[in-house]
Design a protein around this motif. Structure first.
Motif, PDB file in Angstrom:
ATOM      1  N   LYS A  73       0.843  -1.202   0.000  1.00 39.67           N
ATOM      2  CA  LYS A  73       0.000   0.000   0.000  1.00 39.67           C
ATOM      3  C   LYS A  73       0.880   1.253   0.000  1.00 39.67           C
ATOM      4  O   LYS A  73       0.654   2.183  -0.779  1.00 39.67           O
ATOM      5  N   ARG A  74       1.852   1.278   0.873  1.00 39.07           N
ATOM      6  CA  ARG A  74       2.708   2.458   0.953  1.00 39.07           C
ATOM      7  C   ARG A  74       3.522   2.651  -0.326  1.00 39.07           C
ATOM      8  O   ARG A  74       3.796   3.770  -0.748  1.00 39.07           O
ATOM      9  N   ALA A  75       3.913   1.547  -0.939  1.00 35.21           N
ATOM     10  CA  ALA A  75       4.671   1.633  -2.202  1.00 35.21           C
ATOM     11  C   ALA A  75       3.825   2.306  -3.284  1.00 35.21           C
ATOM     12  O   ALA A  75       4.326   3.133  -4.048  1.00 35.21           O
ATOM     13  N   VAL A  76       2.525   1.973  -3.320  1.00 32.88           N
ATOM     14  CA  VAL A  76       1.649   2.592  -4.327  1.00 32.88           C
ATOM     15  C   VAL A  76       1.416   4.063  -3.974  1.00 32.88           C
ATOM     16  O   VAL A  76       1.419   4.936  -4.833  1.00 32.88           O
ATOM     17  N   GLN A  77       1.250   4.304  -2.692  1.00 27.36           N
ATOM     18  CA  GLN A  77       1.061   5.686  -2.228  1.00 27.36           C
ATOM     19  C   GLN A  77       2.244   6.566  -2.652  1.00 27.36           C
ATOM     20  O   GLN A  77       2.058   7.695  -3.108  1.00 27.36           O
ATOM     21  N   GLY A  78       3.440   6.048  -2.516  1.00 24.23           N
ATOM     22  CA  GLY A  78       4.646   6.811  -2.842  1.00 24.23           C
ATOM     23  C   GLY A  78       5.074   6.678  -4.291  1.00 24.23           C
ATOM     24  O   GLY A  78       6.123   7.174  -4.673  1.00 24.23           O
ATOM     25  N   ASN A  79       4.274   5.953  -5.080  1.00 19.30           N
ATOM     26  CA  ASN A  79       4.547   5.768  -6.518  1.00 19.30           C
ATOM     27  C   ASN A  79       5.841   4.995  -6.804  1.00 19.30           C
ATOM     28  O   ASN A  79       6.368   5.066  -7.907  1.00 19.30           O
ATOM     29  N   GLN A  80       6.342   4.232  -5.797  1.00 23.63           N
ATOM     30  CA  GLN A  80       7.435   3.295  -6.107  1.00 23.63           C
ATOM     31  C   GLN A  80       6.877   2.177  -6.971  1.00 23.63           C
ATOM     32  O   GLN A  80       7.574   1.558  -7.758  1.00 23.63           O
ATOM     33  N   ALA A  81       5.600   1.889  -6.763  1.00 21.79           N
ATOM     34  CA  ALA A  81       4.858   0.992  -7.650  1.00 21.79           C
ATOM     35  C   ALA A  81       3.607   1.765  -8.048  1.00 21.79           C
ATOM     36  O   ALA A  81       3.004   2.415  -7.211  1.00 21.79           O
ATOM     37  N   GLN A  82       3.245   1.702  -9.322  1.00 24.90           N
ATOM     38  CA  GLN A  82       2.113   2.517  -9.777  1.00 24.90           C
ATOM     39  C   GLN A  82       0.782   1.841  -9.469  1.00 24.90           C
ATOM     40  O   GLN A  82      -0.228   2.507  -9.288  1.00 24.90           O
ATOM     41  N   ALA A  83       0.805   0.508  -9.405  1.00 26.74           N
ATOM     42  CA  ALA A  83      -0.403  -0.240  -9.062  1.00 26.74           C
ATOM     43  C   ALA A  83      -0.020  -1.339  -8.082  1.00 26.74           C
ATOM     44  O   ALA A  83       1.170  -1.646  -7.910  1.00 26.74           O
ATOM     45  N   GLY A  84      -1.020  -1.929  -7.432  1.00 24.61           N
ATOM     46  CA  GLY A  84      -0.723  -3.015  -6.510  1.00 24.61           C
ATOM     47  C   GLY A  84      -1.993  -3.676  -6.029  1.00 24.61           C
ATOM     48  O   GLY A  84      -3.092  -3.136  -6.222  1.00 24.61           O
ATOM     49  N   GLU A  85      -1.811  -4.841  -5.422  1.00 26.22           N
ATOM     50  CA  GLU A  85      -2.949  -5.533  -4.812  1.00 26.22           C
ATOM     51  C   GLU A  85      -2.692  -5.629  -3.316  1.00 26.22           C
ATOM     52  O   GLU A  85      -1.624  -6.075  -2.900  1.00 26.22           O
ATOM     53  N   ILE A  86      -3.672  -5.211  -2.528  1.00 29.25           N
ATOM     54  CA  ILE A  86      -3.516  -5.259  -1.068  1.00 29.25           C
ATOM     55  C   ILE A  86      -4.681  -6.010  -0.427  1.00 29.25           C
ATOM     56  O   ILE A  86      -5.763  -6.110  -1.002  1.00 29.25           O
ATOM     57  N   LEU A  87      -4.416  -6.535   0.762  1.00 35.12           N
ATOM     58  CA  LEU A  87      -5.473  -7.123   1.581  1.00 35.12           C
ATOM     59  C   LEU A  87      -5.934  -6.012   2.531  1.00 35.12           C
ATOM     60  O   LEU A  87      -5.173  -5.565   3.392  1.00 35.12           O
ATOM     61  N   LEU A  88      -7.150  -5.548   2.352  1.00 28.05           N
ATOM     62  CA  LEU A  88      -7.606  -4.363   3.099  1.00 28.05           C
ATOM     63  C   LEU A  88      -7.426  -4.501   4.607  1.00 28.05           C
ATOM     64  O   LEU A  88      -6.975  -3.563   5.278  1.00 28.05           O
ATOM     65  N   VAL A  89      -7.787  -5.663   5.165  1.00 30.06           N
ATOM     66  CA  VAL A  89      -7.728  -5.820   6.629  1.00 30.06           C
ATOM     67  C   VAL A  89      -6.318  -5.644   7.200  1.00 30.06           C
ATOM     68  O   VAL A  89      -6.172  -5.409   8.400  1.00 30.06           O
ATOM     69  N   ASN A  90      -5.313  -5.766   6.355  1.00 29.19           N
ATOM     70  CA  ASN A  90      -3.944  -5.562   6.848  1.00 29.19           C
ATOM     71  C   ASN A  90      -3.726  -4.147   7.367  1.00 29.19           C
ATOM     72  O   ASN A  90      -2.773  -3.890   8.084  1.00 29.19           O
ATOM     73  N   PHE A  91      -4.607  -3.227   6.960  1.00 29.17           N
ATOM     74  CA  PHE A  91      -4.378  -1.809   7.266  1.00 29.17           C
ATOM     75  C   PHE A  91      -5.365  -1.249   8.274  1.00 29.17           C
ATOM     76  O   PHE A  91      -5.565  -0.047   8.361  1.00 29.17           O
ATOM     77  N   GLU A  92      -5.938  -2.143   9.055  1.00 30.74           N
ATOM     78  CA  GLU A  92      -6.930  -1.726  10.049  1.00 30.74           C
ATOM     79  C   GLU A  92      -6.341  -0.797  11.104  1.00 30.74           C
ATOM     80  O   GLU A  92      -7.041   0.075  11.623  1.00 30.74           O
ATOM     81  N   ASN A  93      -5.055  -0.963  11.416  1.00 32.86           N
ATOM     82  CA  ASN A  93      -4.440  -0.075  12.417  1.00 32.86           C
ATOM     83  C   ASN A  93      -4.271   1.358  11.898  1.00 32.86           C
ATOM     84  O   ASN A  93      -4.195   2.297  12.675  1.00 32.86           O
ATOM     85  N   GLU A  94      -4.226   1.481  10.574  1.00 38.26           N
ATOM     86  CA  GLU A  94      -4.132   2.801   9.942  1.00 38.26           C
ATOM     87  C   GLU A  94      -5.487   3.508  10.017  1.00 38.26           C
ATOM     88  O   GLU A  94      -5.576   4.700  10.279  1.00 38.26           O
ATOM     89  N   ASP A  95      -6.511   2.736   9.741  1.00 35.82           N
ATOM     90  CA  ASP A  95      -7.874   3.241   9.784  1.00 35.82           C
ATOM     91  C   ASP A  95      -8.828   2.066   9.983  1.00 35.82           C
ATOM     92  O   ASP A  95      -8.786   1.110   9.203  1.00 35.82           O
ATOM     93  N   PRO A  96      -9.683   2.137  10.997  1.00 36.18           N
ATOM     94  CA  PRO A  96     -10.585   1.005  11.279  1.00 36.18           C
ATOM     95  C   PRO A  96     -11.418   0.591  10.069  1.00 36.18           C
ATOM     96  O   PRO A  96     -11.726  -0.592   9.910  1.00 36.18           O
ATOM     97  N   LEU A  97     -11.765   1.551   9.209  1.00 36.65           N
ATOM     98  CA  LEU A  97     -12.618   1.245   8.053  1.00 36.65           C
ATOM     99  C   LEU A  97     -12.015   0.156   7.168  1.00 36.65           C
ATOM    100  O   LEU A  97     -12.746  -0.632   6.569  1.00 36.65           O
TER     101      LEU A  97
END
Ligand code: PCA
Length: 323
Positions: A73-97
């Motif tokens: 996720k962070r790689a896509v955010q920073g454009n180190q990778a332009q696209a990516g596949e993430i598992l949403l629940v991995n980022f629950e600590n960032e945002d509960p949603l």
């Protein structure tokens, strides 16, 4: 002579034009090339290539070979990778949603998982947009069950298990039942099982099959507790830099991939469980006490989640319940 020079110049110019017109993206994913999500992505990327007339070339880097699952996720955010596949629940600590589809027993069928997606889609898109990320599509994993050698008749039987977790919520389940959570990404699970770092976990038939879990664990308790989603995302600026026809080609291919992916997940779930059986595993219908205990765990986790997620979380859950 002059003519040849003109031809050479022309040739050089057209090569430069093609290079300029062609965009190359990297797309890290965390699951093996043969996983149904990745196969779907391979098709998606081929569709984009064709529909864009070869203008957008996406290279898929499967199995966490470019970035670890929780780094994509962070790689896509920073454009180190332009696209990516993430598992949403991995980022629950960032945002509960991001963790809503990981709450046990909130949505346990494909139909309900799709409703939950519809209920949360807008807020999910907005959250990601604020981070410079565009959501292209999601696909649910098959329903989550428990892999363990022990006979589990109730949650009390889960005490002391060396429990592989893939997300904050799967760690939390371990805490609530007295198991010991160890976070291990899917691409490292085979080894963690083989070396005895973990002896149990909760996931889909798909991941059990991919990781050859049948080589070390005998039982799959088919609890059908939740269906977490993978999300395919792109960096917003990378998207904005594409010309309109290419953007449209990408969005159309994404919409097709979403429909195809949800269908593949549901169609293949039975196949995965059959494969596990053929490899010697027992698919267990969970005992009523185990189900009741796990539902209590789910209730606790939903209450905790609603507290963390606040009004926007509550309204997503309300919208889901009304569907
Ligand atoms: N497989 C992934 C996440 C959910 C699933 O079914 C994993 O175990 O890592």
């Amino acid at each position: 002579m002059k003519c040849i020079r003109t031809l050479a110049a022309l040739l050089g110019w057209s090569v430069a034009m093609i290079a300029a017109a062609q965009t190359k993206w990297d797309m890290p994913t965390a699951y093996p090339a043969t996983n149904f999500h990745t196969e779907n992505i391979t098709q998606f990327v081929a569709d984009v290539d064709r529909a864009s007339g070869g203008k957008l070339k996406i290279t898929v880097h499967a199995n966490a070979s470019l970035f670890k699952a929780n780094e994509i996720k962070r790689a896509v955010q920073g454009n180190q990778a332009q696209a990516g596949e993430i598992l949403l629940v991995n980022f629950e600590n960032e945002d509960p949603l991001f963790g809503l589809d990981g709450v046990p027993f909130l949505a346990t069928s494909y139909a309900d998982a799709m409703k939950l997606y519809k209920a949360e889609k807008k807020v999910l898109e907005d959250k990601l947009a604020k981070q410079g990320i565009k959501l292209l599509y999601t696909v649910a994993w098959p329903p989550q069950g428990i892999y363990a050698n022990r006979t589990l008749n109730s949650a009390a039987d889960m005490k002391g298990l060396k429990w592989r977790a893939y997300s904050p919520a799967t760690s939390r389940i371990a805490e609530l039942v007295g198991a010991q959570p160890v976070t291990v990404q899917a691409s490292e699970l085979t080894q963690a099982l083989a070396t005895g770092v973990v002896d149990s976990y909760m996931s889909s038939g798909s991941t059990g099959f991919d990781t050859k879990t049948y080589e070390s664990i005998k039982n799959f308790y088919d609890t059908q507790a939740w269906l977490p989603k993978n999300a395919v995302i792109v960096n917003q600026q990378a998207f904005a830099a594409l010309d309109k026809p290419t953007q449209d080609a990408l969005l159309k291919a994404a919409a097709d991939a979403e429909t195809r992916g949800w269908k593949a997940s549901e169609d293949k779930n039975g196949w995965y469980l059959d494969q596990l059986k053929q490899k010697g595993m027992t698919i267990v219908k969970p005992a009523p006490q185990l189900t009741a205990d796990l539902k209590k765990v789910g209730d606790t986790m939903l209450q905790d989640w609603l507290k963390k997620a606040g009004p926007e979380g509550q309204s997503a859950v309300d919208a889901y319940r009304k569907m």
